[in-house]
Every structure is written in structure tokens, then in C-alpha cells.
Design an enzyme around this catalytic site. Structure first.
Site, PDB file in Angstrom:
ATOM      1  N   GLN A 185       6.043  15.648  -7.006  1.00  0.00           N
ATOM      2  CA  GLN A 185       6.431  14.695  -7.740  1.00  0.00           C
ATOM      3  C   GLN A 185       5.360  14.654  -8.806  1.00  0.00           C
ATOM      4  O   GLN A 185       4.106  14.296  -8.545  1.00  0.00           O
ATOM      5  CB  GLN A 185       6.603  13.389  -7.124  1.00  0.00           C
ATOM      6  CG  GLN A 185       6.983  12.176  -8.152  1.00  0.00           C
ATOM      7  CD  GLN A 185       6.764  10.778  -7.446  1.00  0.00           C
ATOM      8  OE1 GLN A 185       6.090  10.553  -6.744  1.00  0.00           O
ATOM      9  NE2 GLN A 185       7.283   9.848  -8.184  1.00  0.00           N
TER      10      GLN A 185
ATOM     11  N   ARG B 166      -6.299   3.163  -1.024  1.00  0.00           N
ATOM     12  CA  ARG B 166      -6.584   2.222  -0.089  1.00  0.00           C
ATOM     13  C   ARG B 166      -7.531   2.495   0.881  1.00  0.00           C
ATOM     14  O   ARG B 166      -7.966   1.609   1.848  1.00  0.00           O
ATOM     15  CB  ARG B 166      -5.781   0.939  -0.221  1.00  0.00           C
ATOM     16  CG  ARG B 166      -5.584  -0.154  -1.166  1.00  0.00           C
ATOM     17  CD  ARG B 166      -4.182  -0.888  -0.775  1.00  0.00           C
ATOM     18  NE  ARG B 166      -2.943  -0.100  -0.807  1.00  0.00           N
ATOM     19  CZ  ARG B 166      -1.938  -0.756  -0.579  1.00  0.00           C
ATOM     20  NH1 ARG B 166      -1.840  -2.013  -0.119  1.00  0.00           N
ATOM     21  NH2 ARG B 166      -0.847  -0.087  -0.922  1.00  0.00           N
TER      22      ARG B 166
HETATM   23  C1  UD1 Z   1       7.731  -0.173  -0.422  1.00  0.00           C
HETATM   24  C2  UD1 Z   1       9.099  -0.621  -0.901  1.00  0.00           C
HETATM   25  C3  UD1 Z   1       9.098  -2.035  -0.089  1.00  0.00           C
HETATM   26  C4  UD1 Z   1       8.755  -2.015   1.403  1.00  0.00           C
HETATM   27  C5  UD1 Z   1       7.536  -1.416   1.702  1.00  0.00           C
HETATM   28  C6  UD1 Z   1       7.367  -1.130   3.042  1.00  0.00           C
HETATM   29  C7  UD1 Z   1       9.802   0.182  -2.980  1.00  0.00           C
HETATM   30  C8  UD1 Z   1       9.946   0.021  -4.206  1.00  0.00           C
HETATM   31  N1  UD1 Z   1       9.270  -0.784  -2.155  1.00  0.00           N
HETATM   32  O1  UD1 Z   1       6.683  -0.837  -1.134  1.00  0.00           O
HETATM   33  O2  UD1 Z   1      10.405  -2.728  -0.389  1.00  0.00           O
HETATM   34  O3  UD1 Z   1       8.913  -3.219   2.025  1.00  0.00           O
HETATM   35  O4  UD1 Z   1       7.586   0.025   0.903  1.00  0.00           O
HETATM   36  O5  UD1 Z   1       6.414  -0.380   3.304  1.00  0.00           O
HETATM   37  O6  UD1 Z   1      10.444   1.301  -2.411  1.00  0.00           O
HETATM   38  N2  UD1 Z   1       5.693   7.181  -3.303  1.00  0.00           N
HETATM   39  C9  UD1 Z   1       5.670   8.412  -3.900  1.00  0.00           C
HETATM   40  N3  UD1 Z   1       5.701   8.260  -5.316  1.00  0.00           N
HETATM   41  C10 UD1 Z   1       5.884   7.209  -6.106  1.00  0.00           C
HETATM   42  C11 UD1 Z   1       5.676   6.130  -5.479  1.00  0.00           C
HETATM   43  C12 UD1 Z   1       5.573   5.949  -4.077  1.00  0.00           C
HETATM   44  O7  UD1 Z   1       5.873   9.343  -2.939  1.00  0.00           O
HETATM   45  O8  UD1 Z   1       5.969   7.434  -7.330  1.00  0.00           O
HETATM   46  C13 UD1 Z   1       5.418   7.213  -1.727  1.00  0.00           C
HETATM   47  C14 UD1 Z   1       4.279   6.520  -1.378  1.00  0.00           C
HETATM   48  O9  UD1 Z   1       3.270   7.721  -1.050  1.00  0.00           O
HETATM   49  C15 UD1 Z   1       4.532   5.901   0.005  1.00  0.00           C
HETATM   50  C16 UD1 Z   1       5.873   5.621  -0.363  1.00  0.00           C
HETATM   51  O10 UD1 Z   1       6.431   6.166  -1.312  1.00  0.00           O
HETATM   52  O11 UD1 Z   1       4.652   6.961   1.184  1.00  0.00           O
HETATM   53  C17 UD1 Z   1       6.082   3.749  -0.489  1.00  0.00           C
HETATM   54  O12 UD1 Z   1       5.158   3.742  -1.679  1.00  0.00           O
HETATM   55  P1  UD1 Z   1       4.243   2.327  -1.714  1.00  0.00           P
HETATM   56  O13 UD1 Z   1       3.646   2.476  -3.288  1.00  0.00           O
HETATM   57  O14 UD1 Z   1       3.519   2.265  -0.592  1.00  0.00           O
HETATM   58  O15 UD1 Z   1       5.367   1.187  -1.565  1.00  0.00           O
HETATM   59  P2  UD1 Z   1       5.312  -0.268  -1.246  1.00  0.00           P
HETATM   60  O16 UD1 Z   1       4.671  -1.198  -2.346  1.00  0.00           O
HETATM   61  O17 UD1 Z   1       4.399  -0.227   0.080  1.00  0.00           O
HETATM   62 MG    MG Z   2       3.303   1.147   1.257  1.00  0.00          MG
END
Ligand code: UD1
Ligand code: MG
Length: 452
Positions: free
Chosen positions: A78, A18
Site C-alpha cells: 500500500q 505509538r
Molecule cells: C480500526 C477500525 C475500528 C476498530 C479498530 C479495532 C477502521 C476504519 N477502524 O481502527 O472500527 O474498532 O480498528 O482495533 O477500520 N492500516 C493499513 N493501511 C492504512 C490504514 C490502516 O494497513 O491505510 C492497517 C494498520 O496497520 C492496522 C489496521 O489497518 O493494522 C488498523 O488501522 P488503525 O489505524 O490501527 O485503525 P484503528 O483506528 O485502530
Molecule cells: Mg488500531
């Protein structure tokens, strides 16, 4: 804090689509520092603290930035993006070492403070298995909702899996969690992907903790501190919050700013006492400003050190590698780059001083240019202490102007000038004759030299 050991895992494997940028999300800057560096700076440090950063498969640059911010950081890749719990387990080897406290934070929340990490760790000392950072969201859409009963945290529900009633909850998951480090692996490994997105949600840890009969709690903080950056708009909002903090800290430290809201600082800017910054000044990374210095309006300064009682601008540009000695004066429309100006040097008007060393108390007249580039490489100019360079002079580098030498106005200096000598030169003779010939030959062969 006590002597409890900690492991902080920073999740930074996301693409950040995004942001609509070729640069990985966590490398975008706020106050001149990457999002990742801000998070790393807030994470616990010292001999009892270790740090792991989880990066995506093509994120060499993110791993490098992590090492730059925290040389003690271990990085883990990852390979597939299967959710936040899956990302945490990429650092399984580090978790298995068993720190007392396991902290998990996202790499895109640059406004988090060190104090908040400490607050989150406190319940673990009291025996809780998990502490979750929560905040009251003005608009909770998209965030995981914290389902609580009294003081007890029962579950976190992701937006896609909420019931209509749960959707009205405004207490949200900030994304920062603290686990009892010895129980963490057991808990996180139990997380499955039985949800609408088929992702391994770290947030499911809460329900698992409950099922195991252990304690999970919420620690609340302000929304400003946990803003996650997903878009350029949110990046700009975070910049505003950060600038407000930096300006306040500068004012608290005694910096005088007439219109602080117009001054842009970097996270690492340092100030002595009695520094004044006039309106509309932009300071980039790596700048130190010593006691009594004044930065006049519309100046732009990056990677420069400004000595005691020095004066800069208005309308000055100090580029990387500029160092001003005590009482040095840089006036309007002056640009400096890789230049050391010793104490008392004056460059008052309309000059370019690049790849140059200027000895103490030399006076550089209006319109003086150090011609440091010959179309191929950069060359040095040395100006001795107490020298006087008349207005509109070109100093064709490499060249040395001796101590106390006097250069007449309008000179084109192509040869070294001895100490205390007087030089008035306007000839076409040049120490660049060879260069000029080479330049012409290259051009006729259709090879343009690179830009200066
Ligand atoms: C996440 C939380 C949500 C919270 C929000 C706050 C989870 C499932 N949800 O949602 O409860 O309110 O953040 O901003 O945790 N990432 C990885 N590998 C992955 C997936 C994500 O490294 O496979 C990292 C992303 O780079 C990011 C973070 O984890 O820095 C959060 O991932 P994102 O997809 O932004 O989660 P949200 O949907 O925002
Ligand atoms: Mg997020």
C-alpha cells in the site's frame, strides 16, 4: 468447515508510531513470535485457503516475515496510507480471483484464534454478505461502535464521527470481517472518504451492504482475543494473556509446573510427557523438551532440544543450537551454545561448552571451558564418548579429545589427545601462537578484532 474457499487479507501497512520503535509494529514479539506470525498462524490454512499481506512501502522485513510464517502468502504494497479500505484494495488482484469467503484481519491482533475465523465465516454460508467480529469493550474510546437494531447490524461509526448517543455504545468493532467473496470488491469499491479524517474506512462497508439490501451480522467474542497492539504497554498486556494461555495448555498437556505464573514459554515450545519445569524458567523460541526431562529453576533456554530424562540447571543457559541426548545433565552455571551432548553426558558445574560435540557418557569437570574463539573466528571442539575432562581445564579449539581419554585437572589442551590417552598439560605452548601474533600485529596497527 465445508469446502468453501477463502482469501485472508492481513493489513500490516501501518507504521505503528505509538510503539516508539525503529521496528515495524507487527514484527514485535509476543511469546517469542512476531505479532504477524501469530495472526498468520490463526488464519485459515490448507488447499482451499489463500493469504495476502498488505505491507507499507519500506516494509521489506514485514514481507519477509510473512513469507517465513506462511510461504504461501502473497504480499501487496500500500503506497499511501489512506485508510483500511484503501489498504484492502491494495490486494485487489487477489480479491478479484473470487474466493467464497474474504476475511480481513489486522496484523496487530495476535490473540485471535482459528476457531473465531471459522465462527465468523458461518453466517456467510447462510447468505449474509458481511459478518463483523464485535466485542464488549471495558472502555470503548477509540474503537468503531457497532450500531445495531435487534440482531441486525446497521452501521459502524468511527470514534471521530460518533454522536454523543453513539459514543455510549460499548459493542465495538474488533477489526476482523468476513465478506461474501464474490460481492466484496463491489462493496469495498463503493467506500469513499467523506468523513472527518478523509480516510477510506473499511467500516463503511456495513452501511453499503445495508443500502444494497444485503445482510450484515455481528459475531461476538471476548475483548482479550481482539486486543489490538498500539503501544508497548499493550504489547506487555498481550504477552500476559498469551503466557496464561500457553501455561494452561502446557498444564493440560501434563507438564508439571510448581509455579506456572513464573515460567515463560514460547508459542512454539513442545513438551513430551512427564516434563517438569521448576519456578522462574525462561524458554525462548525453538525449544523442544522430551519425556521426563526436568528444567530446574532460573534456567534460560533458546533454540535447543532437550532429550528424554535430561536435567537442566538450576541456573543453566542453553543458547541456540544446543542439543541434549537422553539422560544428559547440565548443572548450575553452565552455558552451552551450538553444542551436541550425546546421551548420558554430564556437565555439572560452571562450564562453557560452545561449538562442541560431546560423545555419549563423557564427563566434563567443573570449570571446563571450550576456548572456541581466537579473536578472529570460531573453532570446533570434539570430545569422544566416555572421555573424562578434569576440572578447570581449557580445551583450546580446534581440538579433539579422543574416546575414553583422560584429561588431568587444570590442563590447557592445545593438541589433539588420542583415544584412551591420558593428558596433563599446563604448558604455554599453544596452537594459537600464530593467532596470538596476528592479534598483536592487528592491535599495533590500530585494528581491533571484533568481539567474541
Ligand atoms: C480500526 C477500525 C475500528 C476498530 C479498530 C479495532 C477502521 C476504519 N477502524 O481502527 O472500527 O474498532 O480498528 O482495533 O477500520 N492500516 C493499513 N493501511 C492504512 C490504514 C490502516 O494497513 O491505510 C492497517 C494498520 O496497520 C492496522 C489496521 O489497518 O493494522 C488498523 O488501522 P488503525 O489505524 O490501527 O485503525 P484503528 O483506528 O485502530
Ligand atoms: Mg488500531
Amino acid at each position: 468447515m465445508t469446502h468453501r474457499t477463502s482469501l485472508t487479507i492481513v493489513l500490516a501497512a501501518g507504521e505503528g508510531t505509538r510503539m516508539r520503535s525503529a521496528t515495524p509494529k507487527v514484527l514485535h514479539p509476543v511469546a517469542g513470535q512476531s505479532l504477524l506470525t501469530h495472526v498468520l498462524a490463526a488464519a485459515p490454512k490448507g488447499s482451499t485457503a489463500s493469504l495476502a499481506v498488505v505491507v507499507g512501502p519500506d516494509h521489506q522485513a514485514v514481507a519477509q516475515e510473512a513469507k517465513r510464517g506462511r510461504p504461501d502468502a502473497a504480499t501487496f504494497v500500500q503506497r499511501e496510507r489512506l485508510g483500511t479500505a484503501h489498504a484492502v484494495l491494495a490486494a485487489r488482484d487477489a480479491i478479484a480471483r473470487g474466493a467464497d469467503d474474504l476475511l480481513i484481519v489486522f496484523g496487530d491482533t495476535p490473540l485471535i484464534s482459528a476457531a473465531t475465523f471459522e465462527r465468523l465465516r458461518a453466517p456467510l454460508k447462510g447468505g449474509a454478505a458481511l459478518a463483523v467480529l464485535g466485542f464488549r469493550a471495558a472502555d470503548p474510546t477509540g474503537y468503531g461502535r457497532l450500531v445495531v437494531k435487534g440482531e441486525r447490524l446497521l452501521a459502524i461509526r468511527e470514534q471521530a464521527d460518533t454522536s454523543p448517543a453513539e459514543r455510549t455504545i460499548t459493542l465495538c468493532n474488533a477489526g476482523v470481517m468476513a465478506f461474501d467473496g464474490r460481492k466484496a470488491l463491489d462493496i469495498i469499491e463503493k467506500i469513499d472518504n467523506a468523513n472527518s479524517k478523509r480516510e477510506y474506512y473499511l467500516t463503511d462497508a456495513v452501511a453499503i451492504v445495508r443500502k444494497l439490501g444485503l445482510e450484515a451480522v455481528v459475531i461476538e467474542t471476548s475483548e482479550d482475543e481482539v486486543r489490538g497492539i498500539n503501544t508497548k504497554g499493550q504489547l506487555a498486556e498481550a504477552e500476559q494473556v498469551m503466557q496464561a494461555r500457553l501455561r494452561k495448555a502446557a498444564l493440560d498437556a501434563g507438564v508439571t509446573m510448581i509455579a506456572p505464573e513464573t515460567v515463560y514459554l514460547a508459542a512454539d515450545t513442545t513438551f513430551g510427557t512427564d516434563v517438569t519445569i521448576e519456578p522462574f524458567v525462561v524458554i525462548g523460541p525453538g525449544v523442544s523438551i522430551a519425556d521426563g526431562a526436568v528444567i530446574h529453576s532460573f534456567s534460560h533456554i533458546v533454540q535447543a532440544s532437550i532429550g528424554k530424562n535430561a536435567s537442566v540447571g538450576p541456573y543453566a543457559r542453553l543458547r541456540p543450537g544446543t542439543s541434549l541426548g537422553e539422560g544428559a545433565k547440565i548443572g548450575n552455571f553452565v552455558e552451552a551454545k551450538a553444542a551436541t551432548l550425546e546421551a548420558g553426558v554430564k556437565v555439572n558445574h560452571l562450564s562453557y561448552v560452545g561449538d562442541t560435540h560431546v560423545g555419549a557418557n563423557a564427563n566434563i569437570g567443573a570449570g571446563t571451558i571450550t576456548c572456541n574463539y581466537d579473536g578472529f573466528g570460531k573453532h570446533k571442539t570434539e570430545i569422544g564418548a566416555g572421555a573424562f575432562v578434569g576440572t578447570n581445564s581449557s580445551l583450546v579449539a580446534p581440538v579433539k579429545i579422543g574416546r575414553g581419554a583422560y584429561i588431568g585437572s587444570g590442563s590447557v589442551i592445545t593438541r589433539d589427545v588420542p583415544d584412551d590417552a591420558m593428558a596433563v598439560e599446563r604448558s604455554q605452548q599453544t596452537n594459537r601462537e600464530g593467532g596470538a601474533k596476528r592479534y598483536r600485529e592487528m592491535k599495533t596497527r590500530g585494528k581491533a578484532p571484533k568481539d567474541g
